[in-house]
Write a protein that holds these residues in place. Structure first.
Motif, PDB file in Angstrom:
ATOM      1  N   GLY A  25       0.793  -1.221   0.000  1.00  0.00           N
ATOM      2  CA  GLY A  25       0.000   0.000   0.000  1.00  0.00           C
ATOM      3  C   GLY A  25       0.828   1.275   0.000  1.00  0.00           C
ATOM      4  O   GLY A  25       0.308   2.369  -0.258  1.00  0.00           O
ATOM      5  N   ALA A  26       2.112   1.171   0.289  1.00  0.00           N
ATOM      6  CA  ALA A  26       2.976   2.354   0.343  1.00  0.00           C
ATOM      7  C   ALA A  26       3.810   2.526  -0.931  1.00  0.00           C
ATOM      8  O   ALA A  26       4.507   3.539  -1.090  1.00  0.00           O
ATOM      9  N   MET A  27       3.729   1.559  -1.835  1.00  0.00           N
ATOM     10  CA  MET A  27       4.602   1.564  -3.023  1.00  0.00           C
ATOM     11  C   MET A  27       4.379   2.811  -3.906  1.00  0.00           C
ATOM     12  O   MET A  27       5.344   3.413  -4.393  1.00  0.00           O
ATOM     13  N   GLY A  28       3.120   3.168  -4.130  1.00  0.00           N
ATOM     14  CA  GLY A  28       2.813   4.276  -5.035  1.00  0.00           C
ATOM     15  C   GLY A  28       3.423   5.580  -4.559  1.00  0.00           C
ATOM     16  O   GLY A  28       4.062   6.306  -5.331  1.00  0.00           O
ATOM     17  N   ILE A  68       2.065  -2.807  -9.927  1.00  0.00           N
ATOM     18  CA  ILE A  68       2.313  -2.294 -11.277  1.00  0.00           C
ATOM     19  C   ILE A  68       1.443  -1.055 -11.543  1.00  0.00           C
ATOM     20  O   ILE A  68       1.920  -0.050 -12.087  1.00  0.00           O
ATOM     21  N   GLU A  69       0.191  -1.117 -11.112  1.00  0.00           N
ATOM     22  CA  GLU A  69      -0.701   0.037 -11.302  1.00  0.00           C
ATOM     23  C   GLU A  69      -0.244   1.249 -10.483  1.00  0.00           C
ATOM     24  O   GLU A  69      -0.374   2.391 -10.926  1.00  0.00           O
ATOM     25  N   ALA A  70       0.270   0.988  -9.293  1.00  0.00           N
ATOM     26  CA  ALA A  70       0.645   2.103  -8.404  1.00  0.00           C
ATOM     27  C   ALA A  70       2.005   2.694  -8.757  1.00  0.00           C
ATOM     28  O   ALA A  70       2.210   3.907  -8.657  1.00  0.00           O
ATOM     29  N   VAL A  71       2.928   1.839  -9.152  1.00  0.00           N
ATOM     30  CA  VAL A  71       4.308   2.285  -9.379  1.00  0.00           C
ATOM     31  C   VAL A  71       4.550   2.666 -10.839  1.00  0.00           C
ATOM     32  O   VAL A  71       5.194   3.680 -11.131  1.00  0.00           O
ATOM     33  N   GLY A  72       4.038   1.842 -11.743  1.00  0.00           N
ATOM     34  CA  GLY A  72       4.312   1.990 -13.177  1.00  0.00           C
ATOM     35  C   GLY A  72       4.224   3.415 -13.705  1.00  0.00           C
ATOM     36  O   GLY A  72       5.170   3.901 -14.355  1.00  0.00           O
ATOM     37  N   PRO A  73       3.126   4.116 -13.441  1.00  0.00           N
ATOM     38  CA  PRO A  73       2.958   5.456 -14.019  1.00  0.00           C
ATOM     39  C   PRO A  73       4.028   6.459 -13.582  1.00  0.00           C
ATOM     40  O   PRO A  73       4.229   7.473 -14.257  1.00  0.00           O
ATOM     41  N   HIS A  74       4.715   6.206 -12.472  1.00  0.00           N
ATOM     42  CA  HIS A  74       5.714   7.159 -11.982  1.00  0.00           C
ATOM     43  C   HIS A  74       7.097   6.935 -12.581  1.00  0.00           C
ATOM     44  O   HIS A  74       7.974   7.776 -12.432  1.00  0.00           O
ATOM     45  N   ILE A  75       7.311   5.754 -13.184  1.00  0.00           N
ATOM     46  CA  ILE A  75       8.664   5.407 -13.656  1.00  0.00           C
ATOM     47  C   ILE A  75       8.991   6.232 -14.906  1.00  0.00           C
ATOM     48  O   ILE A  75       8.283   6.162 -15.906  1.00  0.00           O
ATOM     49  N   LEU A 113       9.777 -14.808  -8.023  1.00  0.00           N
ATOM     50  CA  LEU A 113       8.966 -14.635  -9.223  1.00  0.00           C
ATOM     51  C   LEU A 113       9.165 -13.235  -9.785  1.00  0.00           C
ATOM     52  O   LEU A 113       9.125 -12.251  -9.044  1.00  0.00           O
ATOM     53  N   LEU A 114       9.363 -13.154 -11.082  1.00  0.00           N
ATOM     54  CA  LEU A 114       9.423 -11.870 -11.766  1.00  0.00           C
ATOM     55  C   LEU A 114       8.216 -11.784 -12.701  1.00  0.00           C
ATOM     56  O   LEU A 114       7.834 -12.781 -13.322  1.00  0.00           O
ATOM     57  N   THR A 115       7.610 -10.609 -12.742  1.00  0.00           N
ATOM     58  CA  THR A 115       6.467 -10.399 -13.645  1.00  0.00           C
ATOM     59  C   THR A 115       6.796  -9.211 -14.554  1.00  0.00           C
ATOM     60  O   THR A 115       6.222  -8.128 -14.420  1.00  0.00           O
ATOM     61  N   PRO A 116       7.727  -9.424 -15.506  1.00  0.00           N
ATOM     62  CA  PRO A 116       8.183  -8.319 -16.362  1.00  0.00           C
ATOM     63  C   PRO A 116       7.027  -7.752 -17.179  1.00  0.00           C
ATOM     64  O   PRO A 116       6.099  -8.475 -17.546  1.00  0.00           O
ATOM     65  N   LEU A 117       7.099  -6.461 -17.461  1.00  0.00           N
ATOM     66  CA  LEU A 117       6.041  -5.806 -18.232  1.00  0.00           C
ATOM     67  C   LEU A 117       6.238  -6.085 -19.721  1.00  0.00           C
ATOM     68  O   LEU A 117       7.383  -6.199 -20.187  1.00  0.00           O
ATOM     69  N   PRO A 118       5.140  -6.178 -20.456  1.00  0.00           N
ATOM     70  CA  PRO A 118       5.265  -6.390 -21.900  1.00  0.00           C
ATOM     71  C   PRO A 118       6.094  -5.254 -22.506  1.00  0.00           C
ATOM     72  O   PRO A 118       5.900  -4.078 -22.162  1.00  0.00           O
TER      73      PRO A 118
END
Lengths: 313, 313
Positions: free
Chosen positions: A79-82, A109-116, A150-155
């Motif tokens: 919950g703190a990742m974003g 992914i939803e919380a962090v992705g947009p900030h990268i 486990l790794l869940t790489p993004l497309p």
């Protein structure tokens, strides 16, 4: 682990609990990072990290910690990742890799992705390893040995960044699998999230029951209950966030669980011995599979040692 | 355990599984019985018992085994107790004590009690000890050390017979509590029977799920699930009988469990973080109580050792 050339020049650990401190120990043991920078939210944790020497530098802010890092590890509750990602984003070095160790992957992914930022590689990850203990003092270098990471790489993500991270965690002794985030979240709902919720519930019921005292529950726990209490002693913040963020998959598996439980409950009520016997026989095979796969000890009672005062007499 | 004068001249063990074979080892280690006679239903178990030397004599029938015994221990599944009691009743020596080690007490008292002849003392009992292994080879002398052994003496029973049995199990290193049978059955429904049913159910759900393979469940089990599989690997006949004979208390606690589970499920659905956090915090205290009472190890992950191939590298 053997000493080797560092895989990353500078690693920043954001959050210094069980997983991050174990990574720090493993990186030191294997010479896998040139410099380990750390940040934790509380001054107390930062002081402990300095005291036990798991980081080369400890920083008051996450932004400072990530400056110049080749690898940034987000090791905070899901919950703190974003918020952490938003804070560090402007300070990330071009070409850096950001990974996380959260138990849920879609929500991260939803919380962090947009900030990268452009030019930084985000490779979500999840080490299937842990104990019921938490905090910077609970880490140890061998936590990840023969466990799965486990790794869940993004497309469309960067293959080299994934391969380099993979080399790091394999150097910890971990086995690596890649899968997509929704499948990860379903698998973990089965192997982890639902079992934890059930264990928490059973311990809560025992604690609540007026007709059986807590003292009785504690004294006679060796009959099975104590295994549940270990699971139910895990970090409450981490687990709150897991359930809030892996809601759909957990509710899905919980639905299956209660359906099965009601079928067994009905068999008990009707006195259907053959149904119960068949069910209890089938479940033994899964245990054998886990032992054969080297994922648990075959020793009776987990080979518990020194469990009880006087047991070594 | 220290060598001492035998507490019983001749002990007959009816059933030679984990509990009876552990009693045999403990009696030998402590010099607590003059002669250990044994009987098991299958020729195979009797042959193993002879082979590993846990009994001084092994008998083809329970009737032969109990002849001349001061203490007869019924160590068969709860559902088989009544038939065994009927068979041995005519052969019991006057003044002998009959005890049992069943996990349920009211049903055993109802099944066995009527067969016990005048002048023979029936003292129902239940050692809160075990592992997930079963059979005559699974026993070991220290199984009962610092574990609780519950006695549920009958009203008006012989105090000397209870005291003598108590001396025996205390010599095994066990702690003894006495309580009435209905309370025993309720306490065990909480600390043992319901947790086992829940563990069996969760393992069954995982095994059934088409979208997650058994191989995935096995590989990623370290996230919590594997603790459930240990419990769900216990003897199916023993557990079938437990649920069939402790039906009321188990259904009672199961009802409480599903009520609590639904409340947590609702909190997940509604995103009620404070409710989840408060619940998960409260359950930690019970774990601390169990460790402080010496009923489990404080070592992380039960101090599992050699769990995984290569972990000792």
């Amino acid at each position: 682990m053997t000493a080797a050339a560092p895989i990353y020049g500078r690693v920043a650990l954001i959050g210094l609990g069980l997983i991050a401190s174990s990574m720090a120990h493993a990186m030191r043991a294997g010479g896998l990072a040139g410099h380990i920078a750390g940040h934790a939210r509380t001054a107390e944790t930062r002081a402990v990290a300095l005291d036990i020497g798991i980081c080369d530098s400890v920083h008051d802010t996450a932004a400072e910690a990530v400056a110049g890092a080749d690898l940034v590890v987000l090791a905070v509750p899901v919950g703190a990742m974003g918020a952490v990602a938003a804070e560090i984003a402007p300070h990330l070095a071009p070409g850096a890799t950001v990974t996380d160790v959260g138990s849920v992957k879609q929500a991260v992914i939803e919380a962090v992705g947009p900030h990268i930022p452009e030019g930084v590689h985000f490779v979500p990850g999840h080490p299937i390893a842990g104990t019921e203990h938490s905090g910077p003092r609970s880490g140890f270098a061998t936590l990840f040995r023969n466990r799965w990471w486990l790794l869940t790489p993004l497309p469309g993500g960067d293959g080299d960044a994934v391969a380099r991270l993979r080399r790091l965690v394999e150097a910890f002794g971990a086995n690596v699998d890649e899968m997509d985030a929704p499948h990860h979240d379903l698998v973990l709902a089965v192997t982890s999230h639902t079992p934890h919720l059930i264990a928490y519930t059973m311990v809560g019921v025992a604690d609540d029951l007026r007709r059986v005292t807590d003292s009785e529950v504690i004294k006679y726990s060796a009959a099975g209950f104590r295994d549940f209490t270990r699971i139910a002693a895990s970090d409450p913040v981490m687990w709150r966030d897991v359930f809030l963020t892996n809601r759909e998959a957990t509710l899905d598996i919980l639905g299956r669980f209660t359906e099965e439980l009601f079928a067994l409950q009905r068999a008990i009520r009707l006195g259907d011995g053959p149904h119960l016997h068949a069910y209890f026989t089938r479940t033994r095979a899964i245990r054998r599979g886990i032992i054969e796969a080297g994922q648990d000890t075959a020793a009776p009672d987990f080979g518990r040692v020194g469990a009880a005062k006087g047991q070594g007499d």
